[in-house]
Design a protein around this motif. Structure first.
Motif, short mmCIF file in Angstrom:
data_model
loop_
_atom_site.label_atom_id
_atom_site.label_comp_id
_atom_site.label_asym_id
_atom_site.label_seq_id
_atom_site.Cartn_x
_atom_site.Cartn_y
_atom_site.Cartn_z
N ARG A 168 0.82 -1.20 0.00
CA ARG A 168 0.00 0.00 0.00
C ARG A 168 0.86 1.26 0.00
N ILE A 169 0.23 2.36 -0.36
CA ILE A 169 0.96 3.60 -0.63
C ILE A 169 0.69 4.65 0.44
N GLY A 170 1.77 5.35 0.82
CA GLY A 170 1.61 6.50 1.69
C GLY A 170 1.53 6.18 3.17
N LEU A 171 1.83 4.95 3.56
CA LEU A 171 1.71 4.54 4.96
C LEU A 171 3.07 4.60 5.65
N SER A 172 3.03 4.66 6.98
CA SER A 172 4.27 4.50 7.74
C SER A 172 4.23 3.21 8.54
N GLN A 173 3.06 2.58 8.62
CA GLN A 173 2.95 1.29 9.30
C GLN A 173 2.16 0.34 8.42
N GLY A 174 2.44 -0.95 8.55
CA GLY A 174 1.74 -1.91 7.70
C GLY A 174 2.22 -1.85 6.27
N THR A 175 3.44 -1.36 6.07
CA THR A 175 3.94 -1.15 4.71
C THR A 175 4.28 -2.46 4.00
N ASP A 176 4.38 -3.54 4.76
CA ASP A 176 4.79 -4.82 4.17
C ASP A 176 3.61 -5.63 3.64
N LEU A 177 2.41 -5.28 4.02
CA LEU A 177 1.25 -6.10 3.64
C LEU A 177 0.88 -5.89 2.17
N PRO A 178 0.77 -6.94 1.39
CA PRO A 178 0.47 -6.82 -0.05
C PRO A 178 -1.03 -6.69 -0.29
#
Length: 196
Positions: A168-178
């Motif tokens: 996902r785009i624009g996050l600082s957490q959960g950036t690894d989840l497809p």
DNA sequence: ACCGGGATGTTCT
DNA sequence: GAACATCCCGGTG
């Protein structure tokens, strides 16, 4: 020929609904567009979700009935629109990130003068909200009942068998989840999906 | 083409 | 007081 999606479509696990929304048609008064990019968000185990830390005045519709709109304000000037998924008490929503414009080009262009080309009218979450006139008044609106004239329809185009999948785009957490899904090879995708 | 920063104000810590 | 599920414009090469 097309038909409006019913409650049952939305009242399923967020990660099932998200890819199924691809190629469905978002309709608002005077405009329509095909959904080509989405992101899944759920509260229970998703640190990137607005619902992760429990209900607040802003995110309460994420905890409510599926098939409603969750519209939030961000960066001091932009609105973004989600479709609420899953069951009551189980927070989930799918962010609409990009649409291929189908009808109402003049209206969209009027609302988005910065768009140089048609494929830039709704190729981003805040862009599509602006092009479709979605804002605070739409937060909590029921798509199944077409409140404010907004609904999601199935025109017979199936979702892609193999959607492009990425983070996902624009996050600082959960950036690894497809949990970002897109129709491959359409010009309107907000940013390229790596690896496909 | 690519990159960097500013806009602008609500929400939650 | 910091962060923010973004977008646009102006710089440089």
């Amino acid at each position: 020929m097309s038909r409006r999606l019913g409650r049952g479509f939305f009242a399923r696990p967020t990660l099932e609904v998200a890819p199924d929304l691809l190629n469905k048609v978002l309709v608002a008064p005077g405009v329509a567009g095909r959904i080509v990019e989405v992101e899944a968000y759920r509260g229970s185990d998703d640190p990137g979700s607005h619902a992760y830390r429990g209900p607040t005045p802003r995110n309460e519709v994420m905890f409510g009935t599926a098939g409603h709109l969750y519209v939030y304000f961000t960066y001091g000037m932009h609105w973004c629109a989600n479709v609420v998924t899953d069951g009551p008490g189980t927070p989930g929503a799918v962010l609409l990130r990009a649409l291929t414009p189908l009808r109402g080009f003049a209206r969209m262009r009027q609302r988005r003068p910065a768009a140089m080309r048609d494929h830039e009218l709704a190729n981003g979450p805040a862009k599509l909200a602006q092009a479709f006139g979605l804002g605070k008044s739409h937060d909590g609106a029921d798509l199944v009942r077409a409140c404010h004239g907004v609904s999601v329809r199935d025109d017979g185009t199936p979702p892609p068998e193999r959607p492009a999948v990425g983070t996902r785009i624009g996050l600082s957490q959960g950036t690894d989840l497809p949990w970002r899904f897109a129709v491959s090879e359409v010009a309107e995708v907000s940013r390229p999906v790596p690896g496909r």
